[in-house]
Design an enzyme around this catalytic site. Structure first.
Site, mmCIF file in Angstrom:
data_model
loop_
_atom_site.group_PDB
_atom_site.id
_atom_site.type_symbol
_atom_site.label_atom_id
_atom_site.label_comp_id
_atom_site.label_asym_id
_atom_site.label_seq_id
_atom_site.Cartn_x
_atom_site.Cartn_y
_atom_site.Cartn_z
ATOM 1 N N HIS A 1 10.524 -7.748 -5.469
ATOM 2 C CA HIS A 1 10.783 -6.764 -6.070
ATOM 3 C C HIS A 1 11.758 -6.808 -7.462
ATOM 4 O O HIS A 1 11.868 -6.071 -8.214
ATOM 5 C CB HIS A 1 11.184 -5.358 -5.185
ATOM 6 N N ARG B 1 17.791 -4.891 5.655
ATOM 7 C CA ARG B 1 16.998 -4.035 4.751
ATOM 8 C C ARG B 1 16.556 -4.655 3.524
ATOM 9 O O ARG B 1 15.258 -4.577 3.080
ATOM 10 C CB ARG B 1 17.114 -2.897 4.813
ATOM 11 N N HIS C 1 2.971 -0.843 -9.580
ATOM 12 C CA HIS C 1 3.846 -1.320 -8.777
ATOM 13 C C HIS C 1 3.533 -2.547 -7.810
ATOM 14 O O HIS C 1 4.153 -3.532 -7.853
ATOM 15 C CB HIS C 1 4.720 -0.223 -7.806
HETATM 16 P P1 NAD Z 1 1.165 7.741 -6.047
HETATM 17 O O1 NAD Z 1 1.695 8.670 -5.111
HETATM 18 O O2 NAD Z 1 1.390 8.021 -7.556
HETATM 19 O O3 NAD Z 1 -0.487 7.781 -5.891
HETATM 20 C C1 NAD Z 1 -1.478 6.737 -6.460
HETATM 21 C C2 NAD Z 1 -2.364 7.553 -7.370
HETATM 22 O O4 NAD Z 1 -3.591 7.831 -6.303
HETATM 23 C C3 NAD Z 1 -2.265 8.878 -7.801
HETATM 24 O O5 NAD Z 1 -2.714 9.285 -8.953
HETATM 25 C C4 NAD Z 1 -2.662 9.687 -6.490
HETATM 26 O O6 NAD Z 1 -3.038 11.216 -7.099
HETATM 27 C C5 NAD Z 1 -3.860 9.266 -6.206
HETATM 28 N N1 NAD Z 1 -4.249 9.355 -4.872
HETATM 29 C C6 NAD Z 1 -3.334 9.340 -3.694
HETATM 30 N N2 NAD Z 1 -3.982 9.384 -2.638
HETATM 31 C C7 NAD Z 1 -5.490 9.607 -2.877
HETATM 32 C C8 NAD Z 1 -6.645 9.331 -2.085
HETATM 33 N N3 NAD Z 1 -6.547 9.639 -0.872
HETATM 34 N N4 NAD Z 1 -7.796 9.512 -2.884
HETATM 35 C C9 NAD Z 1 -7.585 9.487 -4.317
HETATM 36 N N5 NAD Z 1 -6.629 9.509 -5.003
HETATM 37 C C10 NAD Z 1 -5.224 9.708 -4.261
HETATM 38 O O7 NAD Z 1 1.281 6.092 -5.966
HETATM 39 P P2 NAD Z 1 1.847 5.224 -4.394
HETATM 40 O O8 NAD Z 1 1.606 4.144 -5.028
HETATM 41 O O9 NAD Z 1 1.164 6.044 -3.265
HETATM 42 O O10 NAD Z 1 3.529 5.505 -4.472
HETATM 43 C C11 NAD Z 1 4.380 4.872 -5.417
HETATM 44 C C12 NAD Z 1 5.729 5.730 -5.326
HETATM 45 O O11 NAD Z 1 6.344 5.306 -3.902
HETATM 46 C C13 NAD Z 1 6.608 5.262 -6.532
HETATM 47 O O12 NAD Z 1 7.319 6.283 -6.920
HETATM 48 C C14 NAD Z 1 7.639 4.429 -5.748
HETATM 49 O O13 NAD Z 1 8.870 4.614 -6.066
HETATM 50 C C15 NAD Z 1 7.548 5.161 -4.330
HETATM 51 N N6 NAD Z 1 8.063 4.311 -2.999
HETATM 52 C C16 NAD Z 1 8.929 4.883 -2.243
HETATM 53 C C17 NAD Z 1 9.298 4.021 -1.065
HETATM 54 C C18 NAD Z 1 10.383 4.582 -0.090
HETATM 55 O O14 NAD Z 1 10.804 3.740 0.724
HETATM 56 N N7 NAD Z 1 10.542 5.718 -0.231
HETATM 57 C C19 NAD Z 1 8.877 2.629 -0.872
HETATM 58 C C20 NAD Z 1 7.940 2.309 -1.838
HETATM 59 C C21 NAD Z 1 7.466 3.164 -2.848
HETATM 60 ZN ZN ZN Z 2 7.447 -1.862 -3.091
#
Ligand code: NAD
Ligand code: ZN
Length: 360
Positions: A251, A244, A269
């Site tokens: 990263h 995994r 990110h």
């Molecule tokens: P996010 O959830 O902050 O979303 C990014 C931005 O886009 C935010 O401002 C949100 O409000 C906006 N947004 C979301 N969907 C939208 C839409 N359809 N239309 C308009 N605006 C929208 O960021 P992300 O990139 O989705 O996720 C990042 C997070 O994910 C980090 O905290 C990271 O640690 C986590 N992550 C977790 C895993 C896991 O395996 N659990 C893997 C990778 C990343």
């Molecule tokens: Zn990532």
């Protein structure tokens, strides 16, 4: 709005990933995983005004007897906190959610990780359905069962493994996603091609223009392929004892860049991972694994997707190296990297020489 694609993820309890445009209006699909009468929709301040009414209406139409509540947080990584975790728990308590209740995480990875962690903890674990609305959350965070919140000492330091009951990715939501967020998600999509699927990497290259303009069918294809790879890898190694870790390609460098620049500014990110993948490719070439031609081809591909390929000005190599030594994935054995053998192949390498890292 029938799903364009449905995959089944092998896990202790297998779960489906549905992908297609308009799925958030499909009440029957949304309600399918429900076992009880309580549902909490967790979302953020950007996403809720766009999509929460539709999700709630679709659920109500499918299950008139359902008790539904909504809980909203602010937008952005800064909201993935223990305080907001408590807020979700309070909302579950106020709803009177029982052990057969269900949390719907409507949003990006921030909402998914926070709501998933709350679902993992409420009554020692209730159902979570992921409704990802960013490309990154569709291809990465909603699949695989990792949930977490951040604390001042670091990102994702408090969390749990908690697999979802279902993932429902409505590709139409990507039309409102800021283009920069779409590109960030595409960086993670490219990552899957780079580490395990040379054919997919070439397909991405050939279709970059359609993907960047948000073509539904192309995006659905890219999401399905990405989810298949993530699901296969996490099924073989659910707790990250080995393989995994390949998903962390790019990263180690990427996290160091994010931490050193500060999370609120600079590269997001996915962009940091794009730079990190190229650095990892160059490190691999320097160590005699991938060729310099492979690394150059990856750079050209990232540029075609509008992704950055250079470390932001002002970040010193020594400072980045110091951050890498602190990375929670760096083991006692020394600096560990995911190195690249060229398109579609990667490996985990421990004890990488620090001077080689500084050189790239
Ligand atoms: P996010 O959830 O902050 O979303 C990014 C931005 O886009 C935010 O401002 C949100 O409000 C906006 N947004 C979301 N969907 C939208 C839409 N359809 N239309 C308009 N605006 C929208 O960021 P992300 O990139 O989705 O996720 C990042 C997070 O994910 C980090 O905290 C990271 O640690 C986590 N992550 C977790 C895993 C896991 O395996 N659990 C893997 C990778 C990343
Ligand atoms: Zn990532």
């Amino acid at each position: 709005s029938t799903p364009l694609q449905t995959l089944t993820v092998a896990a202790a309890t297998p779960y489906p990933i549905h992908i297609g445009a308009g799925l958030l209006d499909d009440g029957a699909l949304l309600a399918q995983p429900l076992r009880g009468r309580h549902a909490l929709i967790v979302s953020d301040a950007n996403i809720a005004p766009l999509y929460a009414d539709r999700v709630e209406a679709a659920l109500r139409a499918a299950r008139p007897e359902l008790h539904i509540a909504r809980h909203l947080i602010g937008a952005g990584e800064a909201e993935k906190t223990l305080a907001n975790f408590s807020g979700v728990i309070d909302a579950l308590a106020a709803l009177g959610a029982s052990r057969d209740g269900c949390v719907y995480a409507l949003g990006g990875g921030v909402v998914g990780d926070l709501a998933g962690f709350a679902a993992a903890c409420w009554m020692r674990g209730i159902d979570i359905v992921q409704l990802p609305t960013t490309l990154l959350s569709m291809v990465d965070s909603s699949v695989g069962g990792k949930t977490a919140v951040d604390i001042p000492q670091g990102k994702n330091l408090v969390g749990a493994f908690h697999i979802p009951r279902a993932v429902i990715a409505d590709t139409a939501t990507l039309r409102t996603l800021p283009p920069r967020e779409l590109r960030a998600g595409l960086a993670e999509v490219i990552k899957y091609g780079a580490i395990v699927d040379a054919g997919f990497l070439h397909w991405l290259d050939a279709h970059h223009a359609a993907l960047l303009t948000g073509d539904d069918a192309m995006l659905a294809e890219a999401i399905a392929c990405s989810c298949q790879h993530k699901a296969a890898i996490t099924a073989r190694d659910p707790l990250e004892h080995g393989e995994r870790a390949l998903l962390n390609f790019g990263h180690t460098f990427g996290h160091a860049i994010e931490a050193e620049q500060g999370y609120a500014e600079g590269l997001n990110h996915g962009e940091a991972v794009a730079v990190g993948m190229l650095l990892a490719a160059r490190l691999s070439a320097a160590l005699g694994l991938a060729s310099w031609t492979d690394a150059e081809a990856l750079r050209a591909l990232l540029l075609r997707f509008g992704l950055p390929v250079d470390v932001p000005a002002g970040l010193a190599p020594e400072a980045l190296l110091a951050r890498m030594r602190l990375d929670k994935k760096v083991q006692a054995s020394g600096l560990r990297f995911i190195l690249w053998d060229g398109a579609g192949a990667a490996r985990i390498v421990a004890d990488v020489d620090e001077s080689a890292v500084l050189a790239v």
